[in-house]
Design an enzyme around this catalytic site. Sequence first.
Site, PDB file in Angstrom:
ATOM      1  N   SER A  16      -8.648  28.286  80.989  1.00 29.39           N
ATOM      2  CA  SER A  16      -8.492  29.659  80.534  1.00 29.39           C
ATOM      3  C   SER A  16      -9.837  30.204  80.044  1.00 29.39           C
ATOM      4  CB  SER A  16      -7.412  29.725  79.452  1.00 29.39           C
ATOM      5  OG  SER A  16      -7.137  31.055  79.087  1.00 29.39           O
ATOM      6  N   HIS A  76      -1.736  34.762  80.171  1.00 26.56           N
ATOM      7  CA  HIS A  76      -1.594  34.307  81.564  1.00 26.56           C
ATOM      8  C   HIS A  76      -0.233  34.657  82.167  1.00 26.56           C
ATOM      9  CE1 HIS A  76      -5.496  32.448  81.765  1.00 26.56           C
ATOM     10  NE2 HIS A  76      -5.286  31.918  80.582  1.00 26.56           N
TER      11      HIS A  76
END
Length: 307
Positions: free
Chosen positions: A90, A196
């Site tokens: 991420s 996400h």
Amino acid sequence: MKTVFLFSGQGSQYPGMGAELAEKSSAAKHILECGSDIMGFDLAKKLSDSTPEELAQTRLSQPAIFTTSMLALAAARENGIDNCAVAGHSLGEYAAMYASGMLGMEDAFKAIKLRSAAMAEAAEATGGSMAAIIGSDNDTIAKVCEEVNGFCAPANYNSPQQTVIAGESAAVDEAVAKFGEMGKRAVKLAVSAAFHTKLMAGAAEKFKAEIAGFPFRAPECAFYSNLYGKKLDDFSDMPSYLAAHICSPVRFVDELTAMQADGIEAYVELGPGKVLTGLVKKFDRGSNAMHIENAETLEKALAALKG
């Protein structure tokens, strides 16, 4: 030895992180001054004096983790640790972009500033939550997410044993209860947003427009992608890639599979904590995985890689 540098994601932060690394690296002063100038606050002070609650705020946690990863990278390189590939989880992909030469230091910090602000604004607007599901297969996880009331979806494919789900808070709570009834462990994460997932679409579009003119370069080493779960070869439109990255699942298991197939022999996590080191070892118990976050772990990594 074919070594990949791995970079920590949001959630790994803790007060005091990076302090020892700053003392070990001649580049630390420049990193901290550059980051502080761009972020508009004293990064060294924030790293040392912030409470856990303050560090958990997206606007601070992202630059703080990124800075610690930069300090760990500098310490590793100054001590002769080399790599042939990079990957991040991420947020960690931004440290990977810097480490690979895709972005310079100033532009990397500017990207982090814009990203953290956009994601914080989206989190405030949409809310949401996340939970780690342990010991369930991905088909079952997807089925449970589809059956709950409201939006919920897999967000991080972290290991064969752990997948993180995210979505509207009530939907995630319902999914957590269902997994509990199935005898599966489900742990709510200390976040107040559904990272996400499609709930971050507003942040993705804003961020894409803001970094449209950034000077992205082709990386100088292999770059493994969260978005595709494999080595990335097309760097022609990084603003679009990074926008999709914000609201798409992290395919870390697929990345590890690709790295293993490409002959990676050692995994060195750079940044706070050892979450990724743990995920690598769950993926392959015999893997040569280590982390660098302070003086002690730097020495251990040097001994393991050069012993």
